[in-house]
Design a protein around this motif. Structure first.
Motif, PDB file in Angstrom:
ATOM      1  N   ILE A 167      10.941  25.381   9.330  1.00 22.48           N
ATOM      2  CA  ILE A 167      11.869  25.026  10.334  1.00 22.48           C
ATOM      3  C   ILE A 167      11.533  23.526  10.838  1.00 22.48           C
ATOM      4  O   ILE A 167      12.561  22.486  10.874  1.00 22.48           O
ATOM      5  CB  ILE A 167      12.118  25.738  11.637  1.00 22.48           C
ATOM      6  N   PHE A 168      10.295  23.180  11.170  1.00 21.47           N
ATOM      7  CA  PHE A 168      10.068  21.900  11.721  1.00 21.47           C
ATOM      8  C   PHE A 168       8.753  21.230  10.785  1.00 21.47           C
ATOM      9  O   PHE A 168       7.767  20.969  11.327  1.00 21.47           O
ATOM     10  CB  PHE A 168       9.708  21.862  13.164  1.00 21.47           C
ATOM     11  N   PRO A 169       9.075  21.102   9.384  1.00 20.12           N
ATOM     12  CA  PRO A 169       8.053  20.450   8.670  1.00 20.12           C
ATOM     13  C   PRO A 169       7.458  19.232   9.080  1.00 20.12           C
ATOM     14  O   PRO A 169       6.486  18.849   8.959  1.00 20.12           O
ATOM     15  CB  PRO A 169       8.707  20.386   7.216  1.00 20.12           C
ATOM     16  N   GLU A 170       8.398  18.367   9.931  1.00 18.65           N
ATOM     17  CA  GLU A 170       8.150  17.012  10.205  1.00 18.65           C
ATOM     18  C   GLU A 170       6.808  17.249  11.293  1.00 18.65           C
ATOM     19  O   GLU A 170       6.319  16.024  11.200  1.00 18.65           O
ATOM     20  CB  GLU A 170       9.083  16.559  10.893  1.00 18.65           C
ATOM     21  N   LEU A 171       6.679  18.360  12.050  1.00 22.67           N
ATOM     22  CA  LEU A 171       5.471  18.318  12.904  1.00 22.67           C
ATOM     23  C   LEU A 171       4.515  18.790  12.203  1.00 22.67           C
ATOM     24  O   LEU A 171       3.269  18.553  12.966  1.00 22.67           O
ATOM     25  CB  LEU A 171       6.034  19.269  13.971  1.00 22.67           C
ATOM     26  N   MET A 172       4.253  19.430  11.241  1.00 16.83           N
ATOM     27  CA  MET A 172       2.981  19.719  10.515  1.00 16.83           C
ATOM     28  C   MET A 172       1.785  18.583  10.356  1.00 16.83           C
ATOM     29  O   MET A 172       0.855  18.982  10.896  1.00 16.83           O
ATOM     30  CB  MET A 172       3.243  20.486   9.157  1.00 16.83           C
ATOM     31  N   PRO A 173       2.041  17.503  10.070  1.00 13.14           N
ATOM     32  CA  PRO A 173       1.083  16.423  10.016  1.00 13.14           C
ATOM     33  C   PRO A 173       0.454  16.371  11.491  1.00 13.14           C
ATOM     34  O   PRO A 173      -0.554  15.826  11.661  1.00 13.14           O
ATOM     35  CB  PRO A 173       1.709  15.282   9.261  1.00 13.14           C
ATOM     36  N   LEU A 174       1.504  15.964  12.191  1.00  9.50           N
ATOM     37  CA  LEU A 174       1.225  15.885  13.715  1.00  9.50           C
ATOM     38  C   LEU A 174       0.245  16.718  14.280  1.00  9.50           C
ATOM     39  O   LEU A 174      -0.980  16.327  14.715  1.00  9.50           O
ATOM     40  CB  LEU A 174       2.307  15.650  14.668  1.00  9.50           C
ATOM     41  N   MET A 175       0.531  18.091  14.008  1.00  5.32           N
ATOM     42  CA  MET A 175      -0.178  19.122  14.718  1.00  5.32           C
ATOM     43  C   MET A 175      -1.611  19.242  14.157  1.00  5.32           C
ATOM     44  O   MET A 175      -2.635  19.407  14.764  1.00  5.32           O
ATOM     45  CB  MET A 175       0.549  20.751  14.271  1.00  5.32           C
ATOM     46  N   LEU A 176      -1.862  18.876  12.798  1.00  2.00           N
ATOM     47  CA  LEU A 176      -3.052  18.690  12.095  1.00  2.00           C
ATOM     48  C   LEU A 176      -3.910  17.637  12.735  1.00  2.00           C
ATOM     49  O   LEU A 176      -5.130  17.769  12.610  1.00  2.00           O
ATOM     50  CB  LEU A 176      -2.964  18.750  10.495  1.00  2.00           C
ATOM     51  N   LEU A 228       9.384  15.721  18.324  1.00  2.00           N
ATOM     52  CA  LEU A 228      10.537  15.669  17.088  1.00  2.00           C
ATOM     53  C   LEU A 228      11.392  14.431  17.112  1.00  2.00           C
ATOM     54  O   LEU A 228      11.835  13.918  18.172  1.00  2.00           O
ATOM     55  CB  LEU A 228      11.520  17.177  17.007  1.00  2.00           C
ATOM     56  N   SER A 229      11.489  13.956  16.067  1.00  2.00           N
ATOM     57  CA  SER A 229      12.611  12.744  16.012  1.00  2.00           C
ATOM     58  C   SER A 229      13.937  13.346  16.172  1.00  2.00           C
ATOM     59  O   SER A 229      14.065  14.541  16.119  1.00  2.00           O
ATOM     60  CB  SER A 229      12.334  11.880  14.547  1.00  2.00           C
ATOM     61  N   PRO A 230      14.958  12.484  16.475  1.00  2.00           N
ATOM     62  CA  PRO A 230      16.334  13.015  16.440  1.00  2.00           C
ATOM     63  C   PRO A 230      16.763  13.661  15.356  1.00  2.00           C
ATOM     64  O   PRO A 230      17.249  14.709  15.301  1.00  2.00           O
ATOM     65  CB  PRO A 230      17.028  11.698  16.762  1.00  2.00           C
ATOM     66  N   ALA A 234      17.521  17.773  15.025  1.00  2.00           N
ATOM     67  CA  ALA A 234      18.856  18.196  14.193  1.00  2.00           C
ATOM     68  C   ALA A 234      18.730  19.025  13.361  1.00  2.00           C
ATOM     69  O   ALA A 234      19.288  20.067  13.136  1.00  2.00           O
ATOM     70  CB  ALA A 234      19.814  16.925  14.199  1.00  2.00           C
ATOM     71  N   GLU A 235      17.645  18.706  12.290  1.00  2.00           N
ATOM     72  CA  GLU A 235      17.416  19.643  10.987  1.00  2.00           C
ATOM     73  C   GLU A 235      16.894  20.958  11.539  1.00  2.00           C
ATOM     74  O   GLU A 235      17.194  21.866  11.101  1.00  2.00           O
ATOM     75  CB  GLU A 235      16.607  18.677  10.228  1.00  2.00           C
ATOM     76  N   GLY A 236      15.989  20.779  12.356  1.00  2.00           N
ATOM     77  CA  GLY A 236      15.298  22.284  12.799  1.00  2.00           C
ATOM     78  C   GLY A 236      16.499  23.273  13.348  1.00  2.00           C
ATOM     79  O   GLY A 236      16.617  24.267  13.407  1.00  2.00           O
TER      80      GLY A 236
END
Length: 264
Positions: A167-176, A228-230, A234-236
């Motif tokens: 759902i939110f792959p954008e956040l994976m690098p940040l969380m790691l 999350l970026s805008p 929106a994608e999530g």
């Protein structure tokens, strides 16, 4: 890479501080499903808490865990929270007589040396502005034989999360980037002076409806959503809306944690 990590951490802390100043009325809603008795049992199992002993809940938020700790731990509990808004919410709740609230930060504890028997942090460590300094403060304030308990996520647990994968792959690098992993904790805490550092992974099977996660997203009930970026938001949101429209079938969403236990 190091510069990227530092930039991420600085931006994360700025965004998360802003997040916690606004999320207070909806904070509890995003955490009601979490088990609490598990951590109380672990503290009681590993550390004898006498009636005059103090347990610190560092980064206590609106007091969800502090209140439960005070009701089930034999000693006294201090909920320490940097956010005035969170603390105001906690003060509105009925509390046991052995619980006190205080505003403050973990990097400069308003406590005397050797004054605590146990310290507990629930998903707080990655928000600390100076983790080494906070660790040294916990070590200073713990009595000999006292324990530090850090509830967090391991990198393996983060990589396995359905919401971050799908759902939110954008956040994976940040969380790691923002969550230290097992070797990081072991190195830091032993360098500070803790005699032993052990790790316990936990998993409790759980399901979540896409509609529930969609509500959490729109209300930004979890701090990561504020990052999350805008486009990522929106994608999530669109992915979750599609799952809701397809029947809102629950998806496996196990409650997983890494418990770091450091003994002074």
């Amino acid at each position: 890479m190091e510069q990227t990590l530092q930039t991420d951490l600085e931006k994360w802390r700025l965004v998360s501080r802003e997040h916690f100043s606004h999320i207070t009325p909806r904070y509890d809603q995003g955490r009601e499903f979490e088990q609490k008795e598990r951590w109380i049992e672990e503290i009681n199992r590993r550390t004898f808490i006498g009636t005059d002993d103090w347990v610190l809940d560092a980064g206590s938020g609106t007091g969800l865990l502090s209140i439960q700790f005070a009701g089930q731990i034999g000693g006294r509990v201090l909920g320490l929270e940097p956010s005035r808004a969170m603390l105001r919410q906690a003060l509105q709740k009925e509390k046991p007589t052995n619980l006190e609230w205080s505003q403050g930060i973990s990097e400069a504890l308003p406590l005397a040396k050797d004054s605590l028997k146990a310290v507990f942090l629930s998903q707080v460590w990655h928000h600390l502005s100076d983790q080494e300094q906070a660790g040294r403060e916990f070590f200073r304030c713990l009595k000999t034989g006292g324990s530090l308990f850090i509830k967090t996520y391991s990198h393996d647990q983060i990589k396995a999360r359905w919401d971050l994968q799908s759902i939110f792959p954008e956040l994976m690098p940040l969380m790691l980037n923002i969550y230290p992993d097992v070797p990081d904790f072991e190195s830091l805490l032993k360098n500070i002076g803790f005699g032993s550092v052990t790790f316990q992974t936990t998993q409790r099977e759980n399901d979540m409806f896409p509609s529930q996660l969609l509500t959490f997203l729109r209300e930004k009930a979890w701090s990561m959503f504020s990052f999350l970026s805008p486009k990522g938001f929106a994608e999530g949101e669109a992915r979750l809306e599609a799952l809701v429209a397809a029947g809102d079938a629950p998806v496996p969403f196990p409650e997983v944690h890494l418990l770091v236990i450091a003994l002074k």
